[in-house]
Design a protein around this motif. Structure first.
Motif, PDB file in Angstrom:
ATOM      1  N   GLU A   5      -8.093 -44.447   5.397  1.00 34.25           N
ATOM      2  CA  GLU A   5      -9.376 -43.982   4.872  1.00 34.25           C
ATOM      3  C   GLU A   5     -10.148 -43.227   5.946  1.00 34.25           C
ATOM      4  O   GLU A   5     -10.752 -42.186   5.676  1.00 34.25           O
ATOM      5  CB  GLU A   5     -10.189 -45.163   4.351  1.00 34.25           C
ATOM      6  N   ALA A   6     -10.111 -43.753   7.177  1.00 36.57           N
ATOM      7  CA  ALA A   6     -10.802 -43.084   8.285  1.00 36.57           C
ATOM      8  C   ALA A   6     -10.164 -41.722   8.560  1.00 36.57           C
ATOM      9  O   ALA A   6     -10.863 -40.745   8.838  1.00 36.57           O
ATOM     10  CB  ALA A   6     -10.770 -43.953   9.534  1.00 36.57           C
ATOM     11  N   GLY A   7      -8.837 -41.649   8.484  1.00 31.94           N
ATOM     12  CA  GLY A   7      -8.142 -40.385   8.682  1.00 31.94           C
ATOM     13  C   GLY A   7      -8.509 -39.369   7.620  1.00 31.94           C
ATOM     14  O   GLY A   7      -8.766 -38.200   7.921  1.00 31.94           O
ATOM     15  N   ALA A   8      -8.546 -39.821   6.375  1.00 38.41           N
ATOM     16  CA  ALA A   8      -8.922 -38.924   5.272  1.00 38.41           C
ATOM     17  C   ALA A   8     -10.354 -38.433   5.435  1.00 38.41           C
ATOM     18  O   ALA A   8     -10.645 -37.249   5.234  1.00 38.41           O
ATOM     19  CB  ALA A   8      -8.741 -39.633   3.938  1.00 38.41           C
ATOM     20  N   ALA A   9     -11.246 -39.332   5.836  1.00 35.10           N
ATOM     21  CA  ALA A   9     -12.648 -38.947   6.036  1.00 35.10           C
ATOM     22  C   ALA A   9     -12.781 -37.939   7.176  1.00 35.10           C
ATOM     23  O   ALA A   9     -13.545 -36.978   7.081  1.00 35.10           O
ATOM     24  CB  ALA A   9     -13.498 -40.187   6.314  1.00 35.10           C
ATOM     25  N   ALA A  10     -12.031 -38.155   8.247  1.00 33.66           N
ATOM     26  CA  ALA A  10     -12.074 -37.220   9.380  1.00 33.66           C
ATOM     27  C   ALA A  10     -11.604 -35.832   8.944  1.00 33.66           C
ATOM     28  O   ALA A  10     -12.213 -34.820   9.298  1.00 33.66           O
ATOM     29  CB  ALA A  10     -11.219 -37.737  10.530  1.00 33.66           C
ATOM     30  N   LEU A  11     -10.529 -35.794   8.177  1.00 33.39           N
ATOM     31  CA  LEU A  11     -10.023 -34.504   7.697  1.00 33.39           C
ATOM     32  C   LEU A  11     -11.034 -33.817   6.795  1.00 33.39           C
ATOM     33  O   LEU A  11     -11.246 -32.612   6.896  1.00 33.39           O
ATOM     34  CB  LEU A  11      -8.703 -34.685   6.952  1.00 33.39           C
ATOM     35  N   GLU A  12     -11.672 -34.601   5.917  1.00 31.59           N
ATOM     36  CA  GLU A  12     -12.699 -34.033   5.037  1.00 31.59           C
ATOM     37  C   GLU A  12     -13.856 -33.460   5.840  1.00 31.59           C
ATOM     38  O   GLU A  12     -14.471 -32.474   5.441  1.00 31.59           O
ATOM     39  CB  GLU A  12     -13.199 -35.086   4.059  1.00 31.59           C
ATOM     40  N   GLY A  13     -14.132 -34.078   6.996  1.00 30.57           N
ATOM     41  CA  GLY A  13     -15.193 -33.601   7.871  1.00 30.57           C
ATOM     42  C   GLY A  13     -14.750 -32.473   8.795  1.00 30.57           C
ATOM     43  O   GLY A  13     -15.522 -32.005   9.625  1.00 30.57           O
ATOM     44  N   GLY A  14     -13.479 -32.068   8.685  1.00 31.50           N
ATOM     45  CA  GLY A  14     -12.997 -30.952   9.493  1.00 31.50           C
ATOM     46  C   GLY A  14     -12.443 -31.329  10.854  1.00 31.50           C
ATOM     47  O   GLY A  14     -12.191 -30.462  11.682  1.00 31.50           O
ATOM     48  N   ASP A  15     -12.242 -32.616  11.099  1.00 27.24           N
ATOM     49  CA  ASP A  15     -11.759 -33.066  12.409  1.00 27.24           C
ATOM     50  C   ASP A  15     -10.277 -33.421  12.323  1.00 27.24           C
ATOM     51  O   ASP A  15      -9.907 -34.568  12.057  1.00 27.24           O
ATOM     52  CB  ASP A  15     -12.577 -34.260  12.885  1.00 27.24           C
ATOM     53  N   LEU A  16      -9.430 -32.431  12.532  1.00 30.65           N
ATOM     54  CA  LEU A  16      -7.991 -32.617  12.449  1.00 30.65           C
ATOM     55  C   LEU A  16      -7.508 -33.636  13.472  1.00 30.65           C
ATOM     56  O   LEU A  16      -6.716 -34.525  13.149  1.00 30.65           O
ATOM     57  CB  LEU A  16      -7.267 -31.279  12.646  1.00 30.65           C
TER      58      LEU A  16
END
Length: 103
Positions: A5-16
């Motif tokens: 979930e944290a990974g998905a949220a980071a990606l949604e925020g633009g932080d690859l």
């Protein structure tokens, strides 16, 4: 699944980088996680493109004698793909050795 979930949220925020880091952490906790493996496989083209971009920026910084910037770029690249970054790792090692020699 908290890491996923944290990974998905980071990606949604633009932080690859943060997203990839979280997916690798999820794999450490559950090495058989098909979802973690699938997310990383899906991201592979973006990861590869970003590694190339960071590696080039690191080379430019190294050539311009900006060792700290080169080390930073190559460290970021290694964080994205810690298992498959031979050239980046070698370049990072060279820059660190040169920096140590200058102290």
């Amino acid at each position: 699944t908290q890491r996923l979930e944290a990974g998905a949220a980071a990606l949604e925020g633009g932080d690859l980088e943060a997203g990839v880091r979280e997916f690798y952490e999820a794999l450490k906790l559950d090495p058989e996680s098909l979802l973690s493996k699938a997310r990383l496989a899906t991201l592979k083209p973006r990861i590869s493109a970003e590694i190339k971009r960071l590696h080039r920026k690191g080379i430019d910084a190294y050539v311009d004698d900006r060792l700290d910037a080169a080390i930073d770029m190559w460290s970021q690249a290694l964080a994205l793909e810690p298992l498959d970054s031979d050239q980046v790792g070698r370049d990072l090692g060279k820059a660190k050795k040169l920096k140590d020699l200058r102290k």
